[in-house]
Scaffold this motif. Sequence first.
Motif, PDB file in Angstrom:
ATOM      1  N   ARG A 181       9.897 100.756 -10.362  1.00 43.09           N
ATOM      2  CA  ARG A 181       9.290  99.416 -10.365  1.00 43.09           C
ATOM      3  C   ARG A 181       8.923  99.060  -8.931  1.00 43.09           C
ATOM      4  O   ARG A 181       9.590  98.244  -8.295  1.00 43.09           O
ATOM      5  N   PRO A 182       7.866  99.688  -8.410  1.00 46.27           N
ATOM      6  CA  PRO A 182       7.552  99.557  -6.984  1.00 46.27           C
ATOM      7  C   PRO A 182       7.373  98.117  -6.513  1.00 46.27           C
ATOM      8  O   PRO A 182       7.748  97.785  -5.399  1.00 46.27           O
ATOM      9  N   ALA A 183       6.823  97.248  -7.362  1.00 48.57           N
ATOM     10  CA  ALA A 183       6.568  95.869  -6.935  1.00 48.57           C
ATOM     11  C   ALA A 183       7.845  95.173  -6.478  1.00 48.57           C
ATOM     12  O   ALA A 183       7.821  94.299  -5.615  1.00 48.57           O
ATOM     13  N   MET A 184       8.983  95.576  -7.064  1.00 47.53           N
ATOM     14  CA  MET A 184      10.243  94.899  -6.742  1.00 47.53           C
ATOM     15  C   MET A 184      10.957  95.504  -5.531  1.00 47.53           C
ATOM     16  O   MET A 184      11.999  95.016  -5.132  1.00 47.53           O
ATOM     17  N   THR A 185      10.384  96.591  -4.982  1.00 47.39           N
ATOM     18  CA  THR A 185      11.072  97.234  -3.856  1.00 47.39           C
ATOM     19  C   THR A 185      10.681  96.636  -2.502  1.00 47.39           C
ATOM     20  O   THR A 185      11.043  97.164  -1.457  1.00 47.39           O
ATOM     21  N   GLY A 186       9.925  95.533  -2.533  1.00 46.64           N
ATOM     22  CA  GLY A 186       9.537  94.888  -1.282  1.00 46.64           C
ATOM     23  C   GLY A 186       9.686  93.385  -1.382  1.00 46.64           C
ATOM     24  O   GLY A 186      10.136  92.853  -2.405  1.00 46.64           O
ATOM     25  N   VAL A 187       9.312  92.713  -0.302  1.00 43.45           N
ATOM     26  CA  VAL A 187       9.366  91.249  -0.287  1.00 43.45           C
ATOM     27  C   VAL A 187       7.947  90.704  -0.468  1.00 43.45           C
ATOM     28  O   VAL A 187       7.010  91.162   0.179  1.00 43.45           O
ATOM     29  N   PHE A 188       7.823  89.763  -1.379  1.00 44.51           N
ATOM     30  CA  PHE A 188       6.536  89.151  -1.719  1.00 44.51           C
ATOM     31  C   PHE A 188       6.263  88.010  -0.737  1.00 44.51           C
ATOM     32  O   PHE A 188       7.042  87.065  -0.637  1.00 44.51           O
ATOM     33  N   PHE A 189       5.184  88.141   0.034  1.00 40.81           N
ATOM     34  CA  PHE A 189       4.757  87.065   0.934  1.00 40.81           C
ATOM     35  C   PHE A 189       3.704  86.266   0.174  1.00 40.81           C
ATOM     36  O   PHE A 189       2.683  86.824  -0.211  1.00 40.81           O
ATOM     37  N   GLU A 190       3.948  84.996  -0.025  1.00 39.21           N
ATOM     38  CA  GLU A 190       3.010  84.189  -0.811  1.00 39.21           C
ATOM     39  C   GLU A 190       2.591  82.957  -0.008  1.00 39.21           C
ATOM     40  O   GLU A 190       3.424  82.126   0.345  1.00 39.21           O
ATOM     41  N   ARG A 248      14.131  82.984  -3.405  1.00 36.30           N
ATOM     42  CA  ARG A 248      12.862  82.429  -2.959  1.00 36.30           C
ATOM     43  C   ARG A 248      13.136  81.557  -1.740  1.00 36.30           C
ATOM     44  O   ARG A 248      13.934  80.625  -1.801  1.00 36.30           O
ATOM     45  N   TYR A 249      12.493  81.902  -0.639  1.00 34.92           N
ATOM     46  CA  TYR A 249      12.697  81.146   0.594  1.00 34.92           C
ATOM     47  C   TYR A 249      11.363  80.554   1.022  1.00 34.92           C
ATOM     48  O   TYR A 249      10.409  81.292   1.243  1.00 34.92           O
ATOM     49  N   LYS A 250      11.292  79.224   1.093  1.00 35.04           N
ATOM     50  CA  LYS A 250      10.041  78.551   1.461  1.00 35.04           C
ATOM     51  C   LYS A 250      10.127  78.084   2.898  1.00 35.04           C
ATOM     52  O   LYS A 250      11.152  77.558   3.322  1.00 35.04           O
ATOM     53  N   LYS A 251       9.027  78.282   3.621  1.00 40.35           N
ATOM     54  CA  LYS A 251       8.963  77.813   5.002  1.00 40.35           C
ATOM     55  C   LYS A 251       7.719  76.941   5.103  1.00 40.35           C
ATOM     56  O   LYS A 251       6.602  77.421   4.901  1.00 40.35           O
ATOM     57  N   THR A 252       7.905  75.643   5.388  1.00 42.85           N
ATOM     58  CA  THR A 252       6.748  74.737   5.355  1.00 42.85           C
ATOM     59  C   THR A 252       6.143  74.466   6.723  1.00 42.85           C
ATOM     60  O   THR A 252       5.051  73.929   6.820  1.00 42.85           O
ATOM     61  N   ASP A 253       6.841  74.840   7.812  1.00 47.77           N
ATOM     62  CA  ASP A 253       6.278  74.529   9.128  1.00 47.77           C
ATOM     63  C   ASP A 253       5.522  75.715   9.731  1.00 47.77           C
ATOM     64  O   ASP A 253       5.445  75.882  10.935  1.00 47.77           O
ATOM     65  N   VAL A 254       4.979  76.553   8.861  1.00 53.32           N
ATOM     66  CA  VAL A 254       4.226  77.720   9.330  1.00 53.32           C
ATOM     67  C   VAL A 254       2.771  77.547   8.910  1.00 53.32           C
ATOM     68  O   VAL A 254       2.494  77.119   7.796  1.00 53.32           O
ATOM     69  N   SER A 255       1.853  77.901   9.820  1.00 57.93           N
ATOM     70  CA  SER A 255       0.445  77.761   9.455  1.00 57.93           C
ATOM     71  C   SER A 255       0.089  78.850   8.458  1.00 57.93           C
ATOM     72  O   SER A 255       0.262  80.030   8.708  1.00 57.93           O
ATOM     73  N   SER A 256      -0.382  78.447   7.307  1.00 60.70           N
ATOM     74  CA  SER A 256      -0.713  79.419   6.266  1.00 60.70           C
ATOM     75  C   SER A 256      -2.207  79.712   6.289  1.00 60.70           C
ATOM     76  O   SER A 256      -3.017  78.812   6.466  1.00 60.70           O
ATOM     77  N   PRO A 257      -2.590  80.999   6.135  1.00 67.38           N
ATOM     78  CA  PRO A 257      -4.021  81.338   6.177  1.00 67.38           C
ATOM     79  C   PRO A 257      -4.742  81.106   4.856  1.00 67.38           C
ATOM     80  O   PRO A 257      -5.616  81.872   4.496  1.00 67.38           O
ATOM     81  N   GLY A 258      -4.366  80.063   4.108  1.00 64.39           N
ATOM     82  CA  GLY A 258      -5.006  79.838   2.808  1.00 64.39           C
ATOM     83  C   GLY A 258      -4.127  80.394   1.709  1.00 64.39           C
ATOM     84  O   GLY A 258      -2.975  80.740   1.941  1.00 64.39           O
ATOM     85  N   THR A 259      -4.651  80.500   0.490  1.00 60.23           N
ATOM     86  CA  THR A 259      -3.820  81.044  -0.587  1.00 60.23           C
ATOM     87  C   THR A 259      -4.052  82.542  -0.678  1.00 60.23           C
ATOM     88  O   THR A 259      -5.186  83.012  -0.794  1.00 60.23           O
ATOM     89  N   ASP A 260      -2.961  83.285  -0.598  1.00 66.21           N
ATOM     90  CA  ASP A 260      -3.052  84.739  -0.587  1.00 66.21           C
ATOM     91  C   ASP A 260      -1.650  85.288  -0.807  1.00 66.21           C
ATOM     92  O   ASP A 260      -0.671  84.544  -0.713  1.00 66.21           O
ATOM     93  N   SER A 261      -1.544  86.579  -1.092  1.00 67.26           N
ATOM     94  CA  SER A 261      -0.207  87.152  -1.229  1.00 67.26           C
ATOM     95  C   SER A 261      -0.262  88.664  -1.093  1.00 67.26           C
ATOM     96  O   SER A 261      -1.311  89.283  -1.298  1.00 67.26           O
ATOM     97  N   PHE A 262       0.865  89.243  -0.722  1.00 68.46           N
ATOM     98  CA  PHE A 262       0.987  90.705  -0.645  1.00 68.46           C
ATOM     99  C   PHE A 262       2.472  91.066  -0.639  1.00 68.46           C
ATOM    100  O   PHE A 262       3.329  90.194  -0.457  1.00 68.46           O
ATOM    101  N   ILE A 263       2.766  92.356  -0.856  1.00 63.72           N
ATOM    102  CA  ILE A 263       4.170  92.800  -0.896  1.00 63.72           C
ATOM    103  C   ILE A 263       4.437  93.791   0.233  1.00 63.72           C
ATOM    104  O   ILE A 263       3.765  94.819   0.344  1.00 63.72           O
ATOM    105  N   VAL A 264       5.404  93.465   1.084  1.00 65.69           N
ATOM    106  CA  VAL A 264       5.771  94.341   2.199  1.00 65.69           C
ATOM    107  C   VAL A 264       7.008  95.154   1.819  1.00 65.69           C
ATOM    108  O   VAL A 264       8.003  94.581   1.377  1.00 65.69           O
ATOM    109  N   PRO A 265       6.951  96.497   1.968  1.00 66.57           N
ATOM    110  CA  PRO A 265       8.086  97.340   1.587  1.00 66.57           C
ATOM    111  C   PRO A 265       9.351  97.003   2.372  1.00 66.57           C
ATOM    112  O   PRO A 265       9.297  96.414   3.459  1.00 66.57           O
ATOM    113  N   ARG A 266      10.493  97.416   1.817  1.00 64.94           N
ATOM    114  CA  ARG A 266      11.785  97.110   2.425  1.00 64.94           C
ATOM    115  C   ARG A 266      11.983  97.791   3.778  1.00 64.94           C
ATOM    116  O   ARG A 266      12.457  97.181   4.727  1.00 64.94           O
TER     117      ARG A 266
END
Length: 372
Positions: free
Chosen positions: A152-161, A179-197
């Motif tokens: 289940r490769p999708a679960m082997t990383g952290v989802f940046f949303e 799920r960890y939310k950080k609100t004081d970070v400049s977000s580049p719009g709506t997007d997401s990707f998964i970074v491996p462990r």
Amino acid sequence: QMKFIASSSALLKHLQNISGVINSNTVLPILEDFLFEIDKTKLTIVATDLETVMRTEMSVEAKDSGRVCIPARILIDSLKNISDQPLTFNIDKNFGVEITSDNGKYKVMGENPDNFPKEPAADDTTSFSMTSSALLTAIGKTLFATSSDDLRPAMTGVFFEFGEKGIQFVATDAHRLVRYKKTDVSSPGTDSFIVPRKPLNLLKAVLPDNDDEITLNYNENHFFVQHGESKMSCRLIDARFPDYKVVIPTENPYKLVVNRLDFLGALRRVSVFSNKSTYQVALNISGSELQLASQDVDFSFEGNERMKCQYNGEDLLIAFNAKFLIEMLNATDSEEVFMELSTPSKAGLIKPMQQDESEELLMLVMPLMINQ
């Protein structure tokens, strides 16, 4: 023919920073090497496992430019035992490397640098930035909940949303979710990707826990991080992250409040006596008392403890994997935590009582069936 002089301890420190990327049992022998690139007085060292590339820079004394691949293990092992001094590296046209110290000479056969894998180009990237400590915190709060199941490769990383209100970092292995939310970070719009462990783990070793601004870039296939003289790039996981929002219960009526360290201590002690395949600890909650119980029937082990708590809800007997609870409690530094519960078969939520305005941590854990 090339030659350079480098401080042995500085070189060792730079090599150790990036050596974690090298796999010990690799298919391609050249992946066991560091690539050294000399350009005037700058030495760039690169290591890769084909998925992740780490590079670092340091200053050396050199007259000419050049490149060579040097086996990593033997280089690090030898530097560990050399006291701090300047070392002279001479590389001949067949990539033989001769290292000269105050009172020694060491030889190792290098390899042709043209065979070293090329690293991905940072084309068409989107960039965002956060402080080094904020990124470390996000990694620390989520990485432990990733799955090690490669099916289940999708679960082997952290989802940046990314969203309007900052960034969410999500990790799950189907038994628990963070799920960890950080609100004081400049977000580049709506997007997401998964970074491996693995690359995230490597960043923990390189990044300082301070307020340095770090620029992060990503494109369709890769993620790039740069801090000072260190750079990392890695391939993103090409899979769809599960729709995690549907598993987070919205109505968990019962609320249990405990002192985090007391709960942690009790879980650590009681779980010693649990079955080592499930780490099951049963929580019996009524009024202001929480009882923890575990047993391993095969060995007649049993552990029981009781502690104070605040609880509003019907009496509840629910079991969890103690190892999971311990890891979750370790991921927050709040003095008290609360659990939101409903029935013995529905997911429990753990949240810190105290947290910064700019962050929100939610942890979910699936219960275990109690074998009576």
